[in-house]
Write a protein that holds these residues in place. Structure first.
Motif, PDB file in Angstrom:
ATOM      1  N   ILE A 104       0.862  -1.170   0.000  1.00 18.25           N
ATOM      2  CA  ILE A 104       0.000   0.000   0.000  1.00 18.25           C
ATOM      3  C   ILE A 104       0.906   1.230   0.000  1.00 18.25           C
ATOM      4  CG2 ILE A 104      -1.899  -1.137   1.225  1.00 18.25           C
ATOM      5  CD1 ILE A 104      -1.059   0.462   3.709  1.00 18.25           C
ATOM      6  N   ASP A 105       0.494   2.253  -0.691  1.00 21.18           N
ATOM      7  CA  ASP A 105       1.274   3.482  -0.689  1.00 21.18           C
ATOM      8  C   ASP A 105       0.324   4.656  -0.608  1.00 21.18           C
ATOM      9  OD1 ASP A 105       0.591   4.345  -3.527  1.00 21.18           O
ATOM     10  OD2 ASP A 105       1.539   2.407  -3.892  1.00 21.18           O
ATOM     11  N   LYS A 106       0.853   5.756  -0.121  1.00 15.59           N
ATOM     12  CA  LYS A 106       0.008   6.934   0.074  1.00 15.59           C
ATOM     13  C   LYS A 106       0.863   8.181   0.035  1.00 15.59           C
ATOM     14  CE  LYS A 106      -4.136   8.467   0.730  1.00 15.59           C
ATOM     15  NZ  LYS A 106      -5.189   8.212  -0.267  1.00 15.59           N
ATOM     16  N   PHE A 107       0.374   9.191  -0.692  1.00 16.77           N
ATOM     17  CA  PHE A 107       0.999  10.510  -0.676  1.00 16.77           C
ATOM     18  C   PHE A 107       0.115  11.425   0.158  1.00 16.77           C
ATOM     19  CE2 PHE A 107       1.294  14.851  -2.354  1.00 16.77           C
ATOM     20  CZ  PHE A 107       2.647  15.093  -2.132  1.00 16.77           C
ATOM     21  N   THR A 108       0.715  12.128   1.089  1.00 14.41           N
ATOM     22  CA  THR A 108      -0.020  13.085   1.911  1.00 14.41           C
ATOM     23  C   THR A 108       0.660  14.439   1.813  1.00 14.41           C
ATOM     24  OG1 THR A 108       1.248  12.380   3.861  1.00 14.41           O
ATOM     25  CG2 THR A 108      -0.908  11.378   3.550  1.00 14.41           C
ATOM     26  N   TYR A 109      -0.108  15.455   2.036  1.00 15.54           N
ATOM     27  CA  TYR A 109       0.431  16.809   1.925  1.00 15.54           C
ATOM     28  C   TYR A 109      -0.236  17.703   2.951  1.00 15.54           C
ATOM     29  CZ  TYR A 109      -3.915  17.652  -0.621  1.00 15.54           C
ATOM     30  OH  TYR A 109      -5.234  17.740  -0.979  1.00 15.54           O
ATOM     31  N   SER A 110       0.392  18.832   3.216  1.00 19.33           N
ATOM     32  CA  SER A 110      -0.179  19.816   4.126  1.00 19.33           C
ATOM     33  C   SER A 110       0.320  21.196   3.733  1.00 19.33           C
ATOM     34  CB  SER A 110       0.211  19.512   5.586  1.00 19.33           C
ATOM     35  OG  SER A 110       1.608  19.645   5.768  1.00 19.33           O
ATOM     36  N   ALA A 111      -0.421  22.202   4.161  1.00 15.79           N
ATOM     37  CA  ALA A 111      -0.049  23.588   3.908  1.00 15.79           C
ATOM     38  C   ALA A 111      -0.523  24.433   5.081  1.00 15.79           C
ATOM     39  CB  ALA A 111      -0.662  24.089   2.599  1.00 15.79           C
ATOM     40  N   GLY A 112       0.258  25.436   5.422  1.00 14.79           N
ATOM     41  CA  GLY A 112      -0.104  26.341   6.508  1.00 14.79           C
ATOM     42  C   GLY A 112       0.242  27.770   6.155  1.00 14.79           C
ATOM     43  N   LEU A 113      -0.581  28.688   6.612  1.00 20.72           N
ATOM     44  CA  LEU A 113      -0.400  30.095   6.296  1.00 20.72           C
ATOM     45  C   LEU A 113      -0.381  30.911   7.581  1.00 20.72           C
ATOM     46  CD1 LEU A 113      -0.165  31.662   3.590  1.00 20.72           C
ATOM     47  CD2 LEU A 113      -2.599  32.231   3.834  1.00 20.72           C
ATOM     48  N   GLU A 114       0.597  31.818   7.681  1.00 14.20           N
ATOM     49  CA  GLU A 114       0.707  32.731   8.825  1.00 14.20           C
ATOM     50  C   GLU A 114       0.726  34.168   8.302  1.00 14.20           C
ATOM     51  OE1 GLU A 114       4.168  31.505  11.350  1.00 14.20           O
ATOM     52  OE2 GLU A 114       4.358  30.020   9.734  1.00 14.20           O
ATOM     53  N   TRP A 115      -0.133  35.002   8.831  1.00 17.29           N
ATOM     54  CA  TRP A 115      -0.187  36.412   8.433  1.00 17.29           C
ATOM     55  C   TRP A 115      -0.238  37.278   9.677  1.00 17.29           C
ATOM     56  CZ3 TRP A 115      -5.017  39.601   7.072  1.00 17.29           C
ATOM     57  CH2 TRP A 115      -4.630  40.877   6.641  1.00 17.29           C
ATOM     58  N   ARG A 116       0.716  38.193   9.787  1.00 15.91           N
ATOM     59  CA  ARG A 116       0.761  39.137  10.893  1.00 15.91           C
ATOM     60  C   ARG A 116       0.473  40.546  10.346  1.00 15.91           C
ATOM     61  NH1 ARG A 116       4.528  35.326  12.621  1.00 15.91           N
ATOM     62  NH2 ARG A 116       4.234  34.668  14.780  1.00 15.91           N
ATOM     63  N   ILE A 168      -0.483  43.080  11.959  1.00 20.60           N
ATOM     64  CA  ILE A 168       0.205  43.950  12.904  1.00 20.60           C
ATOM     65  C   ILE A 168       1.030  43.067  13.806  1.00 20.60           C
ATOM     66  CG2 ILE A 168      -1.505  45.817  12.843  1.00 20.60           C
ATOM     67  CD1 ILE A 168      -2.740  44.676  15.374  1.00 20.60           C
ATOM     68  N   GLU A 169       2.003  43.640  14.489  1.00 17.06           N
ATOM     69  CA  GLU A 169       2.942  42.845  15.270  1.00 17.06           C
ATOM     70  C   GLU A 169       2.261  42.013  16.342  1.00 17.06           C
ATOM     71  OE1 GLU A 169       7.090  43.420  17.813  1.00 17.06           O
ATOM     72  OE2 GLU A 169       6.110  45.132  16.849  1.00 17.06           O
ATOM     73  N   SER A 170       1.153  42.492  16.893  1.00 13.12           N
ATOM     74  CA  SER A 170       0.519  41.808  18.011  1.00 13.12           C
ATOM     75  C   SER A 170      -0.537  40.795  17.592  1.00 13.12           C
ATOM     76  CB  SER A 170      -0.133  42.829  18.943  1.00 13.12           C
ATOM     77  OG  SER A 170      -1.154  43.545  18.247  1.00 13.12           O
ATOM     78  N   LEU A 171      -0.770  40.627  16.275  1.00 14.61           N
ATOM     79  CA  LEU A 171      -1.850  39.758  15.808  1.00 14.61           C
ATOM     80  C   LEU A 171      -1.325  38.783  14.763  1.00 14.61           C
ATOM     81  CD1 LEU A 171      -4.860  38.999  15.704  1.00 14.61           C
ATOM     82  CD2 LEU A 171      -5.137  40.747  13.924  1.00 14.61           C
ATOM     83  N   LEU A 172      -1.599  37.490  14.989  1.00 15.40           N
ATOM     84  CA  LEU A 172      -1.272  36.449  14.028  1.00 15.40           C
ATOM     85  C   LEU A 172      -2.569  35.785  13.583  1.00 15.40           C
ATOM     86  CD1 LEU A 172       0.495  34.322  12.549  1.00 15.40           C
ATOM     87  CD2 LEU A 172       0.562  33.047  14.712  1.00 15.40           C
ATOM     88  N   LEU A 173      -2.805  35.776  12.291  1.00 20.85           N
ATOM     89  CA  LEU A 173      -3.903  35.018  11.695  1.00 20.85           C
ATOM     90  C   LEU A 173      -3.296  33.798  11.024  1.00 20.85           C
ATOM     91  CD1 LEU A 173      -5.933  37.929  10.066  1.00 20.85           C
ATOM     92  CD2 LEU A 173      -6.219  36.927  12.338  1.00 20.85           C
ATOM     93  N   ARG A 174      -3.888  32.641  11.245  1.00 23.47           N
ATOM     94  CA  ARG A 174      -3.255  31.425  10.757  1.00 23.47           C
ATOM     95  C   ARG A 174      -4.290  30.400  10.305  1.00 23.47           C
ATOM     96  NH1 ARG A 174      -0.851  29.250  16.539  1.00 23.47           N
ATOM     97  NH2 ARG A 174      -2.826  28.788  17.584  1.00 23.47           N
ATOM     98  N   GLY A 175      -3.851  29.496   9.467  1.00 23.41           N
ATOM     99  CA  GLY A 175      -4.693  28.412   9.008  1.00 23.41           C
ATOM    100  C   GLY A 175      -3.839  27.284   8.474  1.00 23.41           C
ATOM    101  N   SER A 176      -4.374  26.074   8.492  1.00 17.93           N
ATOM    102  CA  SER A 176      -3.643  24.920   7.986  1.00 17.93           C
ATOM    103  C   SER A 176      -4.618  23.917   7.393  1.00 17.93           C
ATOM    104  CB  SER A 176      -2.828  24.249   9.106  1.00 17.93           C
ATOM    105  OG  SER A 176      -3.686  23.666  10.072  1.00 17.93           O
ATOM    106  N   TYR A 177      -4.115  23.145   6.440  1.00 18.12           N
ATOM    107  CA  TYR A 177      -4.898  22.071   5.825  1.00 18.12           C
ATOM    108  C   TYR A 177      -3.948  20.917   5.560  1.00 18.12           C
ATOM    109  CZ  TYR A 177      -7.699  19.367   2.545  1.00 18.12           C
ATOM    110  OH  TYR A 177      -8.393  18.354   1.940  1.00 18.12           O
ATOM    111  N   GLY A 178      -4.425  19.710   5.815  1.00 25.78           N
ATOM    112  CA  GLY A 178      -3.560  18.573   5.585  1.00 25.78           C
ATOM    113  C   GLY A 178      -4.334  17.295   5.368  1.00 25.78           C
ATOM    114  N   THR A 179      -3.720  16.391   4.645  1.00 34.73           N
ATOM    115  CA  THR A 179      -4.259  15.044   4.489  1.00 34.73           C
ATOM    116  C   THR A 179      -3.424  14.101   5.348  1.00 34.73           C
ATOM    117  OG1 THR A 179      -2.838  14.555   2.590  1.00 34.73           O
ATOM    118  CG2 THR A 179      -4.995  15.550   2.146  1.00 34.73           C
TER     119      THR A 179
END
Length: 1019
Positions: free
Chosen positions: A671-683, A685-696
């Protein structure tokens, strides 16, 4: 008291022996001039010290480098010279890199009216660093996916004394697992405990030690799936615990569907530290002792960190707690009847009165055996009499007896060319014992049939005999204990170094093994049959065995010799192993984009995993009473290639992407499987981080799901065929055949496909003030092709449809269809047509989905009265749904009568105060409402009145620490501060009358701990 004194003297002796080696750690450091961030990463690798800083603030800064043998703190100071930044230690001892205070302006003559003096520049102290979830060496306050960290200091302050205690408090750990008094755990995986992130099952949480896989517990969870045992991970050696929830297969491969728990062991010892802890419960029982020692040594080339931990845990027995020491603790009058220690019935299950025979048994079970009765169980609905005991129910351990030792070492040697050899070793040896219940017997046929009925010539009627064996007959409770001797070993060794200016490489070989010797007390069925019933005299016209058994043979105490003649121990020697060879390349400056350097990590892995239950050969036959187990052994090879990039798209926007390909080979299948993921970080302003991620993510089929041999378990089910043919006008619940005893035969399936999942998160981290920050993240995980056993009820329905050629709605069924051929082959019936057995195996059938919100808040307040810290965590699950078969209705696991036992919410809060030599912490946990016993068993009827829920519960721990000096500290911790017992559930009529997955009656426990450090920096 004498035992405690011995342990204390041992700790003092070890302290004296090791104090001569105490020193300030000074390791060889070789860091060339260049980028400051890269230099800090190199120093962290070479010294084993983690530094806290903001990479974006240091971007573009250079350093002149450092070389030589020196403590990490001195090397750090040299790297930072001229950068405008300095190192500070916060209250936890972490090395925090902050902007250097600006020099005060030259003094000037104040105005006549006076004025305020200049204040020093404020220093922002950042909290923890995090690396789980990425192989790229970087220092970042937060990343694209939410990660929870618990440091050793926080673990101690919150009063946790074992790894299962720590993980139970984690709000993301929302699954139902086995406690130390779980009957299922004692039968299948004695002494082991699990972690179940997001309630998706322990086998979907990947457990790592220092970022590497460890061997599974060698016995399967509930007799089915493989899992990692967290109970023997030494808490005294843990530097921190990192929990990443959500799919991480693109980084770590199989198993990381619901998340990763990474235990980071100590990597730095700048002296010799001795920790001694002793604990006791205020209600008595369960005393514990723990001694851990860690030290280190280094010179220009060689460095070593090593230590050991000794553990001793006395058992806590159920009879030591008034809440569960007797059947009189049951919630209803009808369930407070004495336990049936000696029972004799006729074919209609009417109790046959033992009369005066119980008087000869009165001395058993501590003198508590007597002639007892149950209303309605005698002839014609009269009272039914038997010989019973109210207190024999309390023979069981709530906390297992344990003694053992753990040892670890981390070694390194630097060569002239800058490369380094390294090795990490962890070893453990533990002996555990627990008591599930007293042994018992009823007639079991040679073919394993446990109906227990026989024709008795002595009384000229069909009878059923049952009896339990008291501690007096067994020769004491020790004879009935389940014993487990565990040996664990994990070894990682390899080389690492730098290639060119920016490439770092590591080649490593890791080996982990877990081996046990487990013995269960058993009754040999044939020998017990002969002792109580005598030889079989044939069979009657109905096929029942014939015996000539005087009832006096049932109602008499056994001598120790008689008990020993029918008793035995079934001994298993299971073992599991995992081996991995890996090559990792990292480059923090693969190439440069306008917004900064791109980081890269690549990995190649080759590995093998195996397990072997090695059961007692007699246990796989019908030899022991009520016990026929399955064998299981197998192995699989795997290889994987993975890559990860971190790309600064804009100055305040970062993208992380990862991909991984895995291939598994086992049992002639690939059996074989390819998996992937991605994540995004946006600041923004210096005091605020907006983030998200997706993965298999994916999970290769458990080895035991694939290779399990044939074994039996006991269950029950509805005989739909006889209900529809013999009682067609009755509702199923009123049918005489709606609750038939079954022997369920089970074996593995080599055709299983991998489970797959997708997960995504979205959230933010906000620090509106220098001393306040909070985060909120939404999570969503969907699991497909989940492996589960075929459902017994579905097989029985198919069998009825196929026999009758139609469904209950009248639609036709083809008896020659593959479904019918399969169902008819799976169901066994005896000569009279009575339902007898069902054959099942695991298949890829199920889907499961969960989503919700995690919230965290931290606040720090500095006052003249001391420093105050607040940390709160809350997890709320919006949905948790599952579907057994495609086309089946989707089940809400939070619904009434769902059959699931998980909370919708969990919360934890810690409040600490620190001033001068004193530190105090109050820790509280809230467990959301749970289904009551009726709802869990899918039998709650709202017309009966009352709620279907057990309300939310609260539990508190408290600790106080006093520092005599910078190198000596005394701590007092109290768990379950207010001595709370499990909530009352009037529907929980089965012993111990509460939900052991979530509660216990241990009560308040008090721990005293003394820590002394010889040499090195302050504690």
């Amino acid at each position: 008291m004498v035992r405690r004194l011995r342990v204390l003297l041992l700790s003092l002796a070890c302290t004296a022996a090791l104090s001569a080696q105490a020193q300030v750690a000074a390791g060889a450091v070789d860091i060339p001039a260049g980028d400051l961030v890269s230099a800090l990463d190199a120093l962290a690798r070479q010294s084993g010290v983690q530094f806290v800083y903001r990479a974006d603030q240091l971007k573009g800064l250079r350093t002149s480098g450092v070389r030589g043998a020196m403590p990490a703190a001195d090397a750090l100071d040299r790297l930072l010279r001229g950068s405008g930044y300095v190192a500070r230690r916060d209250a936890s001892g972490a090395m925090v890199i902050v902007q250097a205070p600006k020099p005060a302006p030259a003094p000037r003559t104040p105005p006549a009216s006076g004025g305020a003096s200049a204040e020093p520049a404020s220093v922002t102290e950042l909290e923890s660093i995090q690396v789980t979830g990425s192989r790229i060496p970087r220092a970042q306050i937060e990343g694209p996916a939410p990660i929870t960290v618990m440091t050793a200091q926080e673990i101690k302050a919150n009063g946790f004394t074992s790894v299962p205690d720590v993980l139970r408090a984690m709000t993301q750990n929302g699954g139902e697992t086995q406690s130390q008094q779980s009957a299922s755990g004692a039968d299948f995986s004695p002494g082991a405990q699990q972690v179940d992130l997001r309630g998706l099952g322990p086998n979907h949480t990947l457990v790592l030690v220092n970022g590497r896989r460890i061997a599974d517990f060698p016995m399967p969870f509930k007799g089915r799936s493989n899992f990692t045992d967290i109970s023997n991970i030494p808490l005294g050696m843990v530097e921190r615990i990192e929990i990443l929830t959500g799919s991480a297969s693109a980084i770590y491969g199989s198993d990381a569907i619901s998340g990763v728990v990474n235990f980071i062991l100590k990597k730095q010892a700048d002296g010799t530290t001795v920790d001694f802890r002793m604990g006791d419960s205020t209600r008595g029982g369960g005393e514990s002792f723990n001694l851990s020692v860690s030290s280190g040594y280094s010179n220009e080339r060689f460095s070593a960190i090593y230590g050991f931990e000794l553990q001793a845990q006395n058992p806590l027995w159920a009879y030591e707690r008034a809440r569960q020491d007797s059947t009189k603790d049951a919630p209803t009058q009808s369930t407070r009847a004495a336990r049936r220690a000696f029972l004799r019935t006729n074919f209609d299950d009417e109790y046959l009165d033992p009369g005066a025979a119980c008087a000869g048994l009165a001395q058993l079970n501590g003198g508590t055996t007597y002639r007892a009765s149950r209303p309605g169980w005698g002839a014609d609905g009269e009272d039914g009499y038997y010989c019973g005991s109210d207190e024999s129910i309390g023979y069981g351990t709530m906390i297992s007896k344990r003694k053992g030792v753990n040892a670890f070492a981390s070694l390194g040697y630097r060569f002239d060319n800058g490369s380094e050899w390294f090795a990490d070793v962890q070893m453990g040896y533990h002996e555990l014992s627990m008591f599930r219940d007293v042994s018992s017997w009823s007639y079991q046929a040679p073919d394993g049939n446990e109906d227990g009925y026989f024709f008795n010539q002595a009384t000229d009627q069909v009878e059923y005999w049952q009896r339990q064996f008291s501690p007096e007959e067994m020769g004491g409770l020790d004879a009935g204990t389940i014993r487990n001797r565990q040996k664990t070993l994990s070894l990682t060794t390899g080389f690492k170094g730098r290639w060119g200016e920016h490439w770092d490489w590591e080649a490593a070989l890791s080996h982990s093994q877990y081996q046990s010797t487990i013995s269960w007390p058993q009754i040999v069925a044939s020998k017990a049959n002969d002792l109580f019933l005598g030889p079989q005299l044939g069979s009657d016209d109905d096929g029942l065995p014939i015996f000539n058994a005087d009832p006096e043979r049932l109602y008499r105490p056994l001598t120790r010799a008689e008990y020993d003649a029918i008793a035995a121990r079934t001994v298993y020697q299971p073992k599991s192993r995992t081996d991995t060879a890996s090559l990792t390349l990292t480059n923090t400056e693969l190439f440069t984009m306008p917004a900064g350097a791109v980081g890269f990590a690549g990995t190649l892995e080759v590995g093998n995993q195996s397990y072997n239950l090695r059961p007692d050969p007699l246990a796989t036959q019908y030899y022991y009473y009520s016990w026929r187990d399955s064998d299981g052994k197998g192995s699989r090879d795997r290889w994987a290639a993975a890559g990860e990039l971190r790309l600064p798209l804009l100055e305040k926007l970062n993208l992380s992407v990862a991909g991984r390909y895995d291939q598994y080979r086992y049992g002639g299948h690939d059996i074989d499987k390819f998996t992937y993921s991605a994540g995004l970080e946006w600041r923004p302003i210096e005091s605020l981080l907006l983030r998200g991620s997706y993965g298999t993510a994916f999970r290769a089929p458990d080895l035991h799901y694939v290779f399990s041999g044939e074994g039996n378990l006991e269950s029950f089910g509805a005989d739909y065929y006889r209900c529809r043919t013999e009682e067609p006008d009755s509702d199923l619940g009123d049918c005489s055949y709606s609750d038939e005893n079954l022997v369920v035969t089970r074996r593995g399936n080599r055709e299983l496909e991998p489970e797959t999942s997708t997960a995504w998160t979205a959230g933010l981290v906000w620090s509106p003030m220098a001393n306040l920050d909070f985060s909120i993240d939404y999570f969503n995980i969907e699991l497909r092709q989940q492996v589960q056993d075929l459902r017994i009820d579905g097989i029985l329905q198919d069998e009825a449809n196929c026999r009758l050629g139609r469904r209950p709605d009248g639609s036709a069924v083809d008896a020659a269809s593959p479904t019918c051929v399969d169902a008819l082959a799976r169901v066994g019936r005896n000569g009279d047509g009575d339902l007898y057995s069902v054959y099942i195996n695991p298949i890829n059938i199920a889907r499961e989905r969960t989503n919700g919100i995690d919230f965290n808040a931290r606040y720090r307040l500095e006052t003249r009265f001391g420093s105050f810290r607040f940390n709160g965590n809350y997890s709320w699950v919006r949905e948790h749904e599952s579907q057994q078969y495609s086309g089946d209705p989707v089940e809400d696991q939070f619904a009434v009568n769902s059959g699931f036992d998980i909370p919708r919410s969990k919360a934890s809060v810690s409040l600490s105060w620190d001033k001068d030599r004193w530190t105090t912490t109050l820790h509280g946990e809230r467990l959301g409402k749970l289904p009551n016993y009726d709802s869990y068993n899918q039998s709650y009827d709202p017309d009966d009145g009352g709620s279907a829920w057990v309300g939310a519960t609260y539990r508190y721990n408290a600790s106080v620490q006093y520092r005599f000096t910078d190198h000596a500290q005394l701590s007092l911790a109290v768990t379950n501060l207010f001595d709370k017992l499990p909530p009352k559930d009037p529907t929980y009529t089965s012993y111990p009358y509460y939900d052991v997955s979530w509660f216990d009656t241990v009560g308040r426990q008090v721990y005293l701990q003394y820590t002394h450090k010889f040499g090195g920096s302050a504690l």
